[in-house]
Scaffold this motif. Structure first.
Motif, mmCIF file in Angstrom:
data_model
loop_
_atom_site.group_PDB
_atom_site.id
_atom_site.type_symbol
_atom_site.label_atom_id
_atom_site.label_comp_id
_atom_site.label_asym_id
_atom_site.label_seq_id
_atom_site.Cartn_x
_atom_site.Cartn_y
_atom_site.Cartn_z
ATOM 1 N N ARG A 186 -33.319 -48.738 55.952
ATOM 2 C CA ARG A 186 -32.599 -47.722 57.112
ATOM 3 C C ARG A 186 -33.734 -47.533 57.445
ATOM 4 N N PRO A 187 -34.387 -47.636 58.961
ATOM 5 C CA PRO A 187 -34.786 -46.952 59.899
ATOM 6 C C PRO A 187 -34.018 -44.876 59.410
ATOM 7 N N LEU A 296 -15.475 -37.421 63.844
ATOM 8 C CA LEU A 296 -16.727 -37.140 62.869
ATOM 9 C C LEU A 296 -16.158 -37.593 62.030
ATOM 10 N N GLU A 297 -17.042 -38.615 60.721
ATOM 11 C CA GLU A 297 -17.525 -38.621 59.531
ATOM 12 C C GLU A 297 -18.707 -38.865 59.430
ATOM 13 N N PHE A 298 -19.077 -38.457 57.648
ATOM 14 C CA PHE A 298 -20.708 -38.889 57.339
ATOM 15 C C PHE A 298 -20.931 -39.764 56.893
ATOM 16 N N LEU A 299 -21.395 -40.525 57.412
ATOM 17 C CA LEU A 299 -22.099 -41.853 56.332
ATOM 18 C C LEU A 299 -23.409 -41.556 56.029
ATOM 19 N N ARG A 300 -23.543 -41.465 54.019
ATOM 20 C CA ARG A 300 -24.169 -41.526 53.413
ATOM 21 C C ARG A 300 -25.254 -42.475 52.808
ATOM 22 N N VAL A 301 -26.278 -43.069 53.893
ATOM 23 C CA VAL A 301 -26.413 -44.251 54.243
ATOM 24 C C VAL A 301 -27.612 -44.189 52.096
#
Length: 314
Positions: A186-187, A296-301
């Protein structure tokens, strides 16, 4: 590591690049449309600003009147349309040197006076500078800076045109650096001294909004100074996480291996009044709507990157 010959900058090549400094990139180009109230209104609505009471175009709209749109300027030159042979030669020379990729790096504008409905503009662009070869995270290449002077349309040779503003635009023509990973990751976001605190907060599952310590204005994305009063002083407040979809786009093309189109990217207006971009997750892309409430959530890529995303409220 050996650098291919076409990716090196020799003194001779740099001299050839420098020879284009001062040459025209566009001459006598004209705005496709007169300054008009409809475009002023559309721009103000998109930017979240009130239309000026006197009807004048906001100064920051300066570049809008030079744009040629998808059809360009035809034979008029510059501003996204036809370019002068000198500018085309410069870009071709950089391509031959291996600098086949391009990215816009920064833009500066100076305003002399606002434009008013009915006025037409003309503009000339000059190649102001070509840098020596620079190494960046994207790759090694040359910064090319152009300067555009925007005037009211010249009606007669004797009358000339009145200068209303100047636009300085800089691009980097570069040879892409080798990718460190074999897979299509992912960039990565561009992290610098002005926004490092934001990304540190995201990593810790906190969406931090800058707050001016002088006027109290909130701003996101982070900036080195307040865009309301100009003060360099700031602290942060943590976003509560509630918001609504202000606008969105569904991405179909071009495909990118790190993503699975179609997917929705939204401009979310947070409860605090600032806006932030993020993917909408947990719902089909065709279900996303303007005005939809999201949280809002947080996505760990991966192990190095976490990004904010938004999930519709139930």
């Amino acid at each position: 590591m050996l650098i291919p010959a076409q990716n090196r900058t020799t003194p001779d090549l740099l001299g050839r690049l420098k020879a284009y400094e001062g040459q025209a990139a566009a001459t006598g180009a004209a705005g496709k449309d007169p300054v008009n109230a409809a475009m002023i209104r559309h721009w103000c609505e998109a930017m979240g600003h009130a239309v000026p009471e006197d009807g004048a175009a906001p100064a920051a709209m300066l570049q809008v009147w030079t744009m040629g749109g998808l059809s360009g300027h035809g034979g008029g030159g510059g501003g996204g349309g036809a370019r002068t042979p000198a500018y085309e030669e410069l870009l071709a020379l950089l391509d031959e040197a291996g600098c086949t990729s391009v990215v816009a790096t920064d833009s500066e504008q100076e305003y002399v006076r606002p434009l008013r409905p009915g006025e037409r503009i003309s503009f000339d662009t000059v190649i102001e500078s070509v840098s020596a070869r620079k190494t960046t995270k994207l790759g090694a290449g040359h910064f090319v800076t152009t300067r555009t002077e925007i005037r009211t349309e010249i009606r007669t040779a004797a009358q000339g045109g009145e200068l209303v503003g100047t636009h300085r635009f800089r691009i980097l023509k570069y040879a892409p650096a080798p990718q460190k990973s074999a897979g299509p990751g992912r960039p990565r976001p561009v992290v610098n001294r002005d926004n490092a605190g934001y990304w540190e907060g995201v990593r810790d599952h906190r969406l931090l909004i800058q707050r001016c310590t002088d006027c109290g204005a909130l701003r996101l994305p982070w900036l080195p100074g307040c865009d309301a009063c100009g003060s360099p002083g700031w602290d942060t407040v943590q976003a509560g996480g509630a918001g609504v979809v202000h606008s969105y786009v569904v991405m179909h093309h071009p495909p990118f291996p790190a993503f699975e189109p179609p997917y929705a990217v939204a401009l979310v207006e947070l409860a605090e009044g600032v806006r932030v971009l993020g993917n909408v997750v947990g719902v089909a892309h065709e279900k996303v709507r303007i005005g939809m409430g999201v949280g809002l959530e947080f996505l760990r890529v991966d192990e190095d990157m976490t990004v904010p995303v938004f999930r519709p409220e139930v």
